[in-house]
Design a protein around this motif. Sequence first.
Motif, PDB file in Angstrom:
ATOM      1  N   MET A 161       0.862  -1.189   0.000  1.00  0.00           N
ATOM      2  CA  MET A 161       0.000   0.000   0.000  1.00  0.00           C
ATOM      3  C   MET A 161       0.900   1.240   0.000  1.00  0.00           C
ATOM      4  N   ASP A 162       0.722   2.125  -0.971  1.00  0.00           N
ATOM      5  CA  ASP A 162       1.526   3.348  -0.972  1.00  0.00           C
ATOM      6  C   ASP A 162       0.682   4.610  -0.962  1.00  0.00           C
ATOM      7  N   ARG A 163      -0.623   4.481  -0.658  1.00  0.00           N
ATOM      8  CA  ARG A 163      -1.469   5.666  -0.499  1.00  0.00           C
ATOM      9  C   ARG A 163      -2.731   5.279   0.270  1.00  0.00           C
ATOM     10  N   ASN A 164      -3.449   6.298   0.730  1.00  0.00           N
ATOM     11  CA  ASN A 164      -4.732   6.119   1.420  1.00  0.00           C
ATOM     12  C   ASN A 164      -4.649   5.130   2.570  1.00  0.00           C
ATOM     13  N   ALA A 165      -3.569   5.231   3.336  1.00  0.00           N
ATOM     14  CA  ALA A 165      -3.368   4.422   4.536  1.00  0.00           C
ATOM     15  C   ALA A 165      -2.533   5.248   5.507  1.00  0.00           C
ATOM     16  N   PRO A 166      -2.549   4.916   6.804  1.00  0.00           N
ATOM     17  CA  PRO A 166      -1.761   5.669   7.783  1.00  0.00           C
ATOM     18  C   PRO A 166      -0.267   5.635   7.457  1.00  0.00           C
ATOM     19  N   ASP A 167       0.466   6.595   8.003  1.00  0.00           N
ATOM     20  CA  ASP A 167       1.902   6.696   7.730  1.00  0.00           C
ATOM     21  C   ASP A 167       2.638   5.397   8.009  1.00  0.00           C
ATOM     22  N   GLY A 168       2.309   4.745   9.098  1.00  0.00           N
ATOM     23  CA  GLY A 168       3.021   3.530   9.476  1.00  0.00           C
ATOM     24  C   GLY A 168       2.670   2.313   8.652  1.00  0.00           C
ATOM     25  N   LEU A 169       1.716   2.457   7.719  1.00  0.00           N
ATOM     26  CA  LEU A 169       1.287   1.315   6.901  1.00  0.00           C
ATOM     27  C   LEU A 169       1.469   1.570   5.405  1.00  0.00           C
ATOM     28  N   ARG A 170       2.265   2.569   5.062  1.00  0.00           N
ATOM     29  CA  ARG A 170       2.520   2.824   3.652  1.00  0.00           C
ATOM     30  C   ARG A 170       3.956   2.441   3.303  1.00  0.00           C
ATOM     31  N   ASP A 171       4.102   1.757   2.192  1.00  0.00           N
ATOM     32  CA  ASP A 171       5.431   1.533   1.639  1.00  0.00           C
ATOM     33  C   ASP A 171       5.573   2.434   0.419  1.00  0.00           C
ATOM     34  N   THR A 172       6.437   2.109  -0.510  1.00  0.00           N
ATOM     35  CA  THR A 172       6.619   2.886  -1.727  1.00  0.00           C
ATOM     36  C   THR A 172       6.571   1.942  -2.916  1.00  0.00           C
ATOM     37  N   VAL A 173       6.611   2.510  -4.090  1.00  0.00           N
ATOM     38  CA  VAL A 173       6.670   1.673  -5.286  1.00  0.00           C
ATOM     39  C   VAL A 173       7.893   0.758  -5.219  1.00  0.00           C
ATOM     40  N   GLN A 174       9.056   1.354  -4.883  1.00  0.00           N
ATOM     41  CA  GLN A 174      10.289   0.586  -4.891  1.00  0.00           C
ATOM     42  C   GLN A 174      10.357  -0.410  -3.747  1.00  0.00           C
ATOM     43  N   SER A 175       9.970   0.018  -2.535  1.00  0.00           N
ATOM     44  CA  SER A 175      10.072  -0.903  -1.397  1.00  0.00           C
ATOM     45  C   SER A 175       9.066  -2.050  -1.518  1.00  0.00           C
ATOM     46  N   ALA A 176       7.900  -1.795  -2.107  1.00  0.00           N
ATOM     47  CA  ALA A 176       6.932  -2.875  -2.316  1.00  0.00           C
ATOM     48  C   ALA A 176       7.524  -3.932  -3.240  1.00  0.00           C
ATOM     49  N   TYR A 177       8.153  -3.479  -4.301  1.00  0.00           N
ATOM     50  CA  TYR A 177       8.789  -4.411  -5.234  1.00  0.00           C
ATOM     51  C   TYR A 177       9.957  -5.133  -4.570  1.00  0.00           C
ATOM     52  N   ASP A 178      10.839  -4.377  -3.914  1.00  0.00           N
ATOM     53  CA  ASP A 178      12.038  -4.973  -3.332  1.00  0.00           C
ATOM     54  C   ASP A 178      11.710  -5.948  -2.207  1.00  0.00           C
ATOM     55  N   ASP A 179      10.830  -5.530  -1.296  1.00  0.00           N
ATOM     56  CA  ASP A 179      10.463  -6.407  -0.182  1.00  0.00           C
ATOM     57  C   ASP A 179       9.784  -7.677  -0.693  1.00  0.00           C
ATOM     58  N   SER A 180       8.862  -7.509  -1.636  1.00  0.00           N
ATOM     59  CA  SER A 180       8.142  -8.666  -2.167  1.00  0.00           C
ATOM     60  C   SER A 180       9.099  -9.624  -2.861  1.00  0.00           C
ATOM     61  N   ARG A 181      10.021  -9.096  -3.647  1.00  0.00           N
ATOM     62  CA  ARG A 181      10.967  -9.967  -4.347  1.00  0.00           C
ATOM     63  C   ARG A 181      11.871 -10.705  -3.364  1.00  0.00           C
ATOM     64  N   ARG A 182      12.324 -10.006  -2.337  1.00  0.00           N
ATOM     65  CA  ARG A 182      13.209 -10.635  -1.358  1.00  0.00           C
ATOM     66  C   ARG A 182      12.486 -11.756  -0.614  1.00  0.00           C
ATOM     67  N   LEU A 183      11.264 -11.507  -0.201  1.00  0.00           N
ATOM     68  CA  LEU A 183      10.483 -12.525   0.498  1.00  0.00           C
ATOM     69  C   LEU A 183      10.160 -13.695  -0.428  1.00  0.00           C
ATOM     70  N   LEU A 184       9.833 -13.384  -1.665  1.00  0.00           N
ATOM     71  CA  LEU A 184       9.535 -14.420  -2.648  1.00  0.00           C
ATOM     72  C   LEU A 184      10.754 -15.332  -2.840  1.00  0.00           C
ATOM     73  N   GLU A 185      11.911 -14.724  -3.008  1.00  0.00           N
ATOM     74  CA  GLU A 185      13.116 -15.524  -3.238  1.00  0.00           C
ATOM     75  C   GLU A 185      13.508 -16.347  -2.017  1.00  0.00           C
ATOM     76  N   ARG A 186      13.138 -15.871  -0.832  1.00  0.00           N
ATOM     77  CA  ARG A 186      13.467 -16.609   0.395  1.00  0.00           C
ATOM     78  C   ARG A 186      12.511 -17.766   0.645  1.00  0.00           C
ATOM     79  N   TRP A 187      11.221 -17.582   0.361  1.00  0.00           N
ATOM     80  CA  TRP A 187      10.225 -18.546   0.817  1.00  0.00           C
ATOM     81  C   TRP A 187       9.530 -19.341  -0.281  1.00  0.00           C
TER      82      TRP A 187
END
Length: 431
Positions: A161-187
Motif C-alpha cells: 500500500m503506498d497511499r490512502n493508509a496511515p503513515d506507518g502502513l505505507r510503503d513505496t513503489v520501490q520498497s513494495a517491489y524490493d520487499d516482495s521480491r526478497r520474500l519471494l526468493e526466500r520462501w
Amino acid sequence: MARLLLGQVLWFAGDPMILGEAAARHESHGGVLVDAGRIVAAGPADRLRAAHPGAAVTDYGRDLISAGFVDAHVHYPQTAIIASWGKRLIDWLNTYTFPEEMRFADAGYAAAIAARYLDLTLANGTTSFCTYATIHPQSVEAIFAGAQQRGQRIWAGKTCMDRNAPDGLRDTVQSAYDDSRRLLERWHGRDRLSYVITPRFSPTSTPEQLAALGALWREHPDCLMQTHLSEQTDEIAWVRQLFPQSRDYLDTYEAQGLLREGAVYGHAIHLTRRERDRLAEAGASLVHCPTSNTFIGSGLFDMGLARRLRVGLATDTGGGSSFSMLRTMAAAYEVAQLRGQSLHPSQLWWLATQGSARALRACDRIGNIAPGMEADLVVIDLASTPAIEQATRRAGDIWQALFPTIMMGDDRAVRAVWVNGVLHSPHPKWQ
C-alpha cells in the motif's frame, strides 16, 4: 510406516458445480491409506485391509474422512479483531484493521498472532490457506515460519500500500517491489510454502505500484497474485474517482499486468458484464467470502459464476466472523438462497476443499482424496452435538447426514486433523 484410516470417506471425481452430486464419491465403510505424507489408496475398508495387512490402523468408526479444508482468502493479521462491531468496509479498515496492522511492526507480536491463527484454523479443520500479511516483511516471515513448523501448505504475501493508509502502513513503489521480491526468493517453493504477490486493492496502491507488482509477477509467473475486487458499491465509486481513465474496477488491475491465470480476486460481488467476461477469458479465480459479505454488508455473491470461473470459498478473517469453514459453508448456502440459488451439500463441501484448491491452482496436490495427493485430511464427527445427532439419526443418505453439520457444526465436529500425513492436535479420544 503406512497408516490406514478407517471411516466414511468422501471425495470428488468431478466438479459438482457442473455435474451435481454425481461428481461426489462416498464410501460408507471406507479407508484412506497414507504413507510418507501422501495418500496411497482410498476405497472400501475391507479391500484396503486385505491389500495392506502391515499398515497401522486408526479406526474412526462412523466419522467422515475428507480432504482438509482450504481457505482461499484470509487476513491472518486481523485475528485479534475478528467480530469487532460492524461498519462499512472503509470505516472498518480505518477503525479496526489499520490500527491492528500497525502492531505487526513488532516481530514478536507478529509471531504470536501467527501462532494463534494457525492453531485456531487447524482446530477447525483448515489445513491450507491463502493469506494477506501486512506491509511489514516480518509479518510474512512469521506466518511462513509457523506454517513450516506445522508442515502446512500455505500461500502468503506482503500487503503493499503506498497511499490512502496511515503513515506507518505505507510503503513505496520501490520498497513494495524490493520487499516482495526478497520474500519471494526466500520462501517461495520452500517445503510446502508459496509466495503470493499482494497489492491490497486499487484504492491503496498507485498505478505505479500496481505496475511494479505486475512487473514482479511477470518475472515470477509461477506465483499467484491476490487482491480485492468489487466488494462494496461505495468502494467501486471510490475506485472510479481514483482511476478515471479505467473502464471499470478490473481494468485498474488489467492495465498494470495483474490479470491472467493465477490471479485470485476476493469478493467480486458487483461485477459488470465486461468484468465477468474478461475474468473468464483470462482464467482468473474468484473467492466467495460469505460471512464477511454479510457481516460488513457488502452484498450477495452470484454462485452462478462457478459455472464459468474457478470459485473458491473463504472465511476472510477478520472481516469474516468465523474461523470455521463449516460456518462459512452455511453462510454460502444462505447467501445463495437469497439469490434463488440452492446449493447441494456436495457443492458446499467441494467449494471448501477441491474448489478452493482449484482457485489456488493446487487441486493436483490438496483438496481431495486420491492416490498421490498430499495427505491433508480432516475427520468430522457427524453427531458432534445433541441437535446435530438427532438430525443425523433421521438421515436417509450421506447428504442428509452431512448437511446438519454444515449448517450447525463448529470445531466440536473436528475429531482429528492430519497435516501432510502427520496427526496434528488430535481430539483427546484419539490420543
